[in-house]
Write an enzyme that holds these catalytic residues in place. Structure first.
Site, mmCIF file in Angstrom:
data_model
loop_
_atom_site.group_PDB
_atom_site.id
_atom_site.type_symbol
_atom_site.label_atom_id
_atom_site.label_comp_id
_atom_site.label_asym_id
_atom_site.label_seq_id
_atom_site.Cartn_x
_atom_site.Cartn_y
_atom_site.Cartn_z
ATOM 1 N N CYS A 133 0.836 -1.204 0.000
ATOM 2 C CA CYS A 133 0.000 0.000 0.000
ATOM 3 C C CYS A 133 0.874 1.259 0.000
ATOM 4 O O CYS A 133 1.730 1.439 0.871
ATOM 5 C CB CYS A 133 -0.918 -0.015 1.223
ATOM 6 S SG CYS A 133 -1.781 1.547 1.473
ATOM 7 N N HIS A 181 -3.966 0.845 8.458
ATOM 8 C CA HIS A 181 -4.523 0.667 7.116
ATOM 9 C C HIS A 181 -6.018 0.378 7.182
ATOM 10 O O HIS A 181 -6.440 -0.645 7.712
ATOM 11 C CB HIS A 181 -3.823 -0.470 6.356
ATOM 12 C CG HIS A 181 -4.375 -0.619 4.971
ATOM 13 N ND1 HIS A 181 -3.876 0.092 3.903
ATOM 14 C CD2 HIS A 181 -5.427 -1.326 4.504
ATOM 15 C CE1 HIS A 181 -4.598 -0.200 2.826
ATOM 16 N NE2 HIS A 181 -5.543 -1.065 3.168
ATOM 17 N N GLY A 202 -13.779 8.066 -7.639
ATOM 18 C CA GLY A 202 -12.424 8.314 -8.123
ATOM 19 C C GLY A 202 -11.348 8.005 -7.101
ATOM 20 O O GLY A 202 -10.244 8.541 -7.191
ATOM 21 N N HIS A 230 -8.033 8.328 3.297
ATOM 22 C CA HIS A 230 -7.335 9.613 3.335
ATOM 23 C C HIS A 230 -8.338 10.742 3.205
ATOM 24 O O HIS A 230 -9.322 10.635 2.476
ATOM 25 C CB HIS A 230 -6.263 9.714 2.246
ATOM 26 C CG HIS A 230 -6.756 9.395 0.864
ATOM 27 N ND1 HIS A 230 -6.911 8.099 0.411
ATOM 28 C CD2 HIS A 230 -7.119 10.194 -0.162
ATOM 29 C CE1 HIS A 230 -7.346 8.123 -0.841
ATOM 30 N NE2 HIS A 230 -7.495 9.388 -1.212
ATOM 31 N N HIS A 249 -8.715 14.585 2.089
ATOM 32 C CA HIS A 249 -8.121 15.711 1.365
ATOM 33 C C HIS A 249 -8.459 17.003 2.115
ATOM 34 O O HIS A 249 -9.633 17.245 2.426
ATOM 35 C CB HIS A 249 -8.709 15.820 -0.046
ATOM 36 C CG HIS A 249 -8.415 14.656 -0.954
ATOM 37 N ND1 HIS A 249 -7.444 14.695 -1.927
ATOM 38 C CD2 HIS A 249 -8.994 13.432 -1.050
ATOM 39 C CE1 HIS A 249 -7.434 13.542 -2.592
ATOM 40 N NE2 HIS A 249 -8.367 12.754 -2.079
HETATM 41 P P1 5GP Z 1 -8.018 9.720 -4.234
HETATM 42 O O1 5GP Z 1 -8.402 9.995 -5.643
HETATM 43 O O2 5GP Z 1 -7.677 8.272 -3.981
HETATM 44 O O3 5GP Z 1 -9.007 10.263 -3.232
HETATM 45 O O4 5GP Z 1 -6.719 10.588 -3.972
HETATM 46 C C1 5GP Z 1 -5.442 10.075 -3.939
HETATM 47 C C2 5GP Z 1 -4.499 11.259 -3.960
HETATM 48 O O5 5GP Z 1 -3.191 10.771 -3.728
HETATM 49 C C3 5GP Z 1 -4.472 12.008 -5.293
HETATM 50 O O6 5GP Z 1 -4.870 13.362 -5.087
HETATM 51 C C4 5GP Z 1 -3.022 11.884 -5.746
HETATM 52 O O7 5GP Z 1 -2.537 13.068 -6.336
HETATM 53 C C5 5GP Z 1 -2.290 11.547 -4.465
HETATM 54 N N1 5GP Z 1 -1.107 10.740 -4.653
HETATM 55 C C6 5GP Z 1 -0.987 9.637 -5.446
HETATM 56 N N2 5GP Z 1 0.241 9.121 -5.346
HETATM 57 C C7 5GP Z 1 0.922 9.911 -4.471
HETATM 58 C C8 5GP Z 1 2.259 9.879 -3.955
HETATM 59 O O8 5GP Z 1 3.077 9.009 -4.278
HETATM 60 N N3 5GP Z 1 2.595 10.863 -3.077
HETATM 61 C C9 5GP Z 1 1.721 11.823 -2.688
HETATM 62 N N4 5GP Z 1 2.174 12.750 -1.822
HETATM 63 N N5 5GP Z 1 0.455 11.882 -3.152
HETATM 64 C C10 5GP Z 1 0.069 10.937 -4.024
HETATM 65 ZN ZN ZN Z 2 -2.313 1.335 3.646
#
Ligand code: 5GP
Ligand code: ZN
Length: 108
Positions: free
Chosen positions: A3, A45, A92, A99, A101
């Site tokens: 992960c 996790h 998405g 997580h 945002h």
């Molecule tokens: P989701 O779409 O799953 O809610 O958001 C995942 C977020 O993780 C996205 O905004 C993406 O830009 C961010 N992200 C993906 N890979 C990485 C990474 O390796 N490092 C960081 N800091 N952010 C990441």
């Molecule tokens: Zn995890």
């Protein structure tokens, strides 16, 4: 450990860390959608909001309060900010580790 966010929490993958304690870590999103775009995660996790269990109530409460603190530290508590959980494919969600945002620093 496969992960991505578990690896970030374990400092196995570099990120720009904004906050860390025993239970949570917050770091800059690699593709920011606004001037401030921070991801706040529990180190434990958990797949997604859909995978939360009733026993996670304390952890989720602390997560929101920590987001409030981070917004204040970033100076966006009064200007405003957005908190977003994406859960599942239609929303998405691309990283399957819970997580939150924290997005702000400009008009959204
Ligand atoms: P989701 O779409 O799953 O809610 O958001 C995942 C977020 O993780 C996205 O905004 C993406 O830009 C961010 N992200 C993906 N890979 C990485 C990474 O390796 N490092 C960081 N800091 N952010 C990441
Ligand atoms: Zn995890």
């Amino acid at each position: 450990m496969s992960c991505l966010f578990c690896q970030i929490a374990a400092h196995e993958i570099h990120s720009k860390i904004k906050y860390e304690d025993d239970d949570f870590i917050a770091f800059d999103d690699i593709h920011p959608k606004a001037k401030i775009h921070i991801l706040l995660i529990p180190k434990k996790h958990i797949h997604s909001v859909a995978a939360l269990e009733d026993s996670d109530v304390n952890l989720v409460g602390k997560l929101i309060l920590k987001a409030r603190d981070i917004a204040k530290e970033q100076g966006i508590d009064l200007s405003g900010f957005r908190l977003v959980f994406n859960s599942g494919p239609d929303a998405g969600q691309i990283v399957d580790h819970l997580h939150l945002h924290i997005i702000g620093g400009e008009k959204l």
